[in-house]
Design an enzyme around this catalytic site. Sequence first.
Site, PDB file in Angstrom:
ATOM      1  N   HIS A   1      28.035  35.682  37.745  1.00  0.00           N
ATOM      2  CA  HIS A   1      29.180  36.503  38.151  1.00  0.00           C
ATOM      3  C   HIS A   1      29.790  35.890  39.409  1.00  0.00           C
ATOM      4  O   HIS A   1      29.133  35.844  40.457  1.00  0.00           O
ATOM      5  CB  HIS A   1      28.721  37.949  38.410  1.00  0.00           C
ATOM      6  CG  HIS A   1      29.813  38.840  38.899  1.00  0.00           C
ATOM      7  ND1 HIS A   1      29.582  40.132  39.277  1.00  0.00           N
ATOM      8  CD2 HIS A   1      31.140  38.651  39.064  1.00  0.00           C
ATOM      9  CE1 HIS A   1      30.721  40.693  39.659  1.00  0.00           C
ATOM     10  NE2 HIS A   1      31.686  39.806  39.547  1.00  0.00           N
TER      11      HIS A   1
ATOM     12  N   HIS B   1      37.343  21.881  40.092  1.00  0.00           N
ATOM     13  CA  HIS B   1      37.053  20.919  39.016  1.00  0.00           C
ATOM     14  C   HIS B   1      35.562  20.574  38.920  1.00  0.00           C
ATOM     15  O   HIS B   1      34.827  20.570  39.898  1.00  0.00           O
ATOM     16  CB  HIS B   1      37.859  19.633  39.249  1.00  0.00           C
ATOM     17  CG  HIS B   1      37.519  18.974  40.552  1.00  0.00           C
ATOM     18  ND1 HIS B   1      36.503  18.065  40.678  1.00  0.00           N
ATOM     19  CD2 HIS B   1      38.037  19.144  41.790  1.00  0.00           C
ATOM     20  CE1 HIS B   1      36.421  17.678  41.941  1.00  0.00           C
ATOM     21  NE2 HIS B   1      37.339  18.330  42.638  1.00  0.00           N
TER      22      HIS B   1
HETATM   23  C1  LIG Z   1      24.136  40.371  50.520  1.00  0.00           C
HETATM   24  C2  LIG Z   1      23.950  41.803  50.107  1.00  0.00           C
HETATM   25  C3  LIG Z   1      23.523  41.848  48.616  1.00  0.00           C
HETATM   26  C4  LIG Z   1      22.850  42.332  51.007  1.00  0.00           C
HETATM   27  O1  LIG Z   1      22.623  43.651  50.722  1.00  0.00           O
HETATM   28  P1  LIG Z   1      21.418  44.401  51.477  1.00  0.00           P
HETATM   29  O2  LIG Z   1      20.168  43.604  51.430  1.00  0.00           O
HETATM   30  O3  LIG Z   1      21.400  45.792  50.911  1.00  0.00           O
HETATM   31  O4  LIG Z   1      21.867  44.372  52.970  1.00  0.00           O
HETATM   32  P2  LIG Z   1      22.042  45.600  53.973  1.00  0.00           P
HETATM   33  O5  LIG Z   1      23.296  46.334  53.648  1.00  0.00           O
HETATM   34  O6  LIG Z   1      20.752  46.370  54.032  1.00  0.00           O
HETATM   35  O7  LIG Z   1      22.253  44.834  55.354  1.00  0.00           O
HETATM   36  C5  LIG Z   1      21.207  44.192  56.029  1.00  0.00           C
HETATM   37  C6  LIG Z   1      21.806  43.452  57.206  1.00  0.00           C
HETATM   38  O8  LIG Z   1      22.514  42.304  56.726  1.00  0.00           O
HETATM   39  C7  LIG Z   1      23.896  42.380  57.086  1.00  0.00           C
HETATM   40  N1  LIG Z   1      24.672  41.906  55.946  1.00  0.00           N
HETATM   41  C8  LIG Z   1      24.651  42.398  54.677  1.00  0.00           C
HETATM   42  N2  LIG Z   1      25.473  41.693  53.889  1.00  0.00           N
HETATM   43  C9  LIG Z   1      26.034  40.760  54.669  1.00  0.00           C
HETATM   44  C10 LIG Z   1      26.983  39.751  54.403  1.00  0.00           C
HETATM   45  N3  LIG Z   1      27.495  39.569  53.188  1.00  0.00           N
HETATM   46  N4  LIG Z   1      27.339  38.944  55.424  1.00  0.00           N
HETATM   47  C11 LIG Z   1      26.815  39.128  56.676  1.00  0.00           C
HETATM   48  N5  LIG Z   1      25.912  40.072  56.980  1.00  0.00           N
HETATM   49  C12 LIG Z   1      25.534  40.888  55.978  1.00  0.00           C
HETATM   50  C13 LIG Z   1      24.156  43.848  57.403  1.00  0.00           C
HETATM   51  O9  LIG Z   1      25.230  43.992  58.283  1.00  0.00           O
HETATM   52  C14 LIG Z   1      22.832  44.264  57.987  1.00  0.00           C
HETATM   53  O10 LIG Z   1      22.781  43.803  59.315  1.00  0.00           O
HETATM   54  P3  LIG Z   1      22.009  44.657  60.450  1.00  0.00           P
HETATM   55  O11 LIG Z   1      20.557  44.665  60.007  1.00  0.00           O
HETATM   56  O12 LIG Z   1      22.244  43.858  61.685  1.00  0.00           O
HETATM   57  O13 LIG Z   1      22.617  45.996  60.448  1.00  0.00           O
HETATM   58  C15 LIG Z   1      25.251  42.640  50.235  1.00  0.00           C
HETATM   59  O14 LIG Z   1      25.486  43.039  51.565  1.00  0.00           O
HETATM   60  C16 LIG Z   1      26.476  41.904  49.730  1.00  0.00           C
HETATM   61  O15 LIG Z   1      27.121  41.124  50.445  1.00  0.00           O
HETATM   62  N6  LIG Z   1      26.817  42.133  48.439  1.00  0.00           N
HETATM   63  C17 LIG Z   1      27.936  41.533  47.779  1.00  0.00           C
HETATM   64  C18 LIG Z   1      28.853  42.632  47.269  1.00  0.00           C
HETATM   65  C19 LIG Z   1      29.925  42.106  46.351  1.00  0.00           C
HETATM   66  O16 LIG Z   1      30.229  40.943  46.299  1.00  0.00           O
HETATM   67  N7  LIG Z   1      30.517  43.005  45.589  1.00  0.00           N
HETATM   68  C20 LIG Z   1      31.504  42.622  44.615  1.00  0.00           C
HETATM   69  C21 LIG Z   1      31.410  43.511  43.423  1.00  0.00           C
HETATM   70  S1  LIG Z   1      32.518  42.983  42.166  1.00  0.00           S
END
Ligand SMILES: CC(C)(COP(=O)(O)OP(=O)(O)OC[C@H]1O[C@@H](n2cnc3c(N)ncnc32)[C@H](O)[C@@H]1OP(=O)(O)O)[C@@H](O)C(=O)NCCC(=O)NCCS
Length: 221
Positions: free
Chosen positions: A149, A140
């Site tokens: 998004h 709410h």
């Molecule tokens: C947050 C996000 C954008 C970060 O992406 P990124 O910068 O490319 O991150 P990376 O994949 O390079 O990861 C970097 C580090 O952060 C960690 N990490 C990434 N996302 C994380 C998350 N959501 N929670 C906890 N740790 C996370 C990785 O494990 C990695 O750790 P390490 O260095 O110890 O190996 C992405 O991981 C994410 O969560 N995206 C959301 C996806 C989503 O919601 N999709 C729905 C589509 S409809």
Amino acid sequence: MNHQIIIVGSGGHAKVVADIVMLGGQFTIAGFLDDVHADRYGTRFFGSTVLGGTDLLASLGRQGVSHGFVAVGQWQARVTAAERLRASGLSLPVLRHPAATIARDVAAGDGTVFMAGAIVNPGTTLGTNVIVNTAASVDHDCEIGDAVHIAPGARLAGHVRVGRGAWVGIGAVVIDRVSIGAGAVIGAGAVVVKDIPDGVVAFGNPASVVRRVIDAETASL
Ligand SMILES: CC(C)(COP(=O)(O)OP(=O)(O)OC[C@H]1O[C@@H](n2cnc3c(N)ncnc32)[C@H](O)[C@@H]1OP(=O)(O)O)[C@@H](O)C(=O)NCCC(=O)NCCS
């Protein structure tokens, strides 16, 4: 006779949007447009055809297409394409899957979509071109800005504010009265317990800011 609608986008998200359009029974899909993937022009897609790019909008309008919807994930691209549709005289509906539960007083701007299983509770307002994705819930009195998004399964408690273009990742949880800044990206599964500034990536439990957003960040759909 049904209104004709054109959908901008030809990826997975566009498929889900098209399915909602078909379930609604109000529109006939005239085709899909895509400004990025020219290799898809002329190909069949979800029961229709990828006709070309948004440069076709004027001629489609003359052919009787009255409505349009933008089904692309990257929020700036979504806003730009939506402006193009409006400038071409097309109307953007609010789309709602029949299995979405939206309170009667919820106000949503045009071009917003509520996917299957989404729940939005009373007193919440949403801007234009918002995605409330599959099984996401917005409780709410939330204020959801334009082109936000809320990804699948994310949960927002009451009185949460989300700024323009922010992306709340899949399965994230946001406690009550928190503000998420414009253009912020909240990582998958994050637990957001305090305000997040504009334009940053935050994740973890509790969520903390890890870096600034890179422009192409939200181009994943
Ligand atoms: C947050 C996000 C954008 C970060 O992406 P990124 O910068 O490319 O991150 P990376 O994949 O390079 O990861 C970097 C580090 O952060 C960690 N990490 C990434 N996302 C994380 C998350 N959501 N929670 C906890 N740790 C996370 C990785 O494990 C990695 O750790 P390490 O260095 O110890 O190996 C992405 O991981 C994410 O969560 N995206 C959301 C996806 C989503 O919601 N999709 C729905 C589509 S409809």
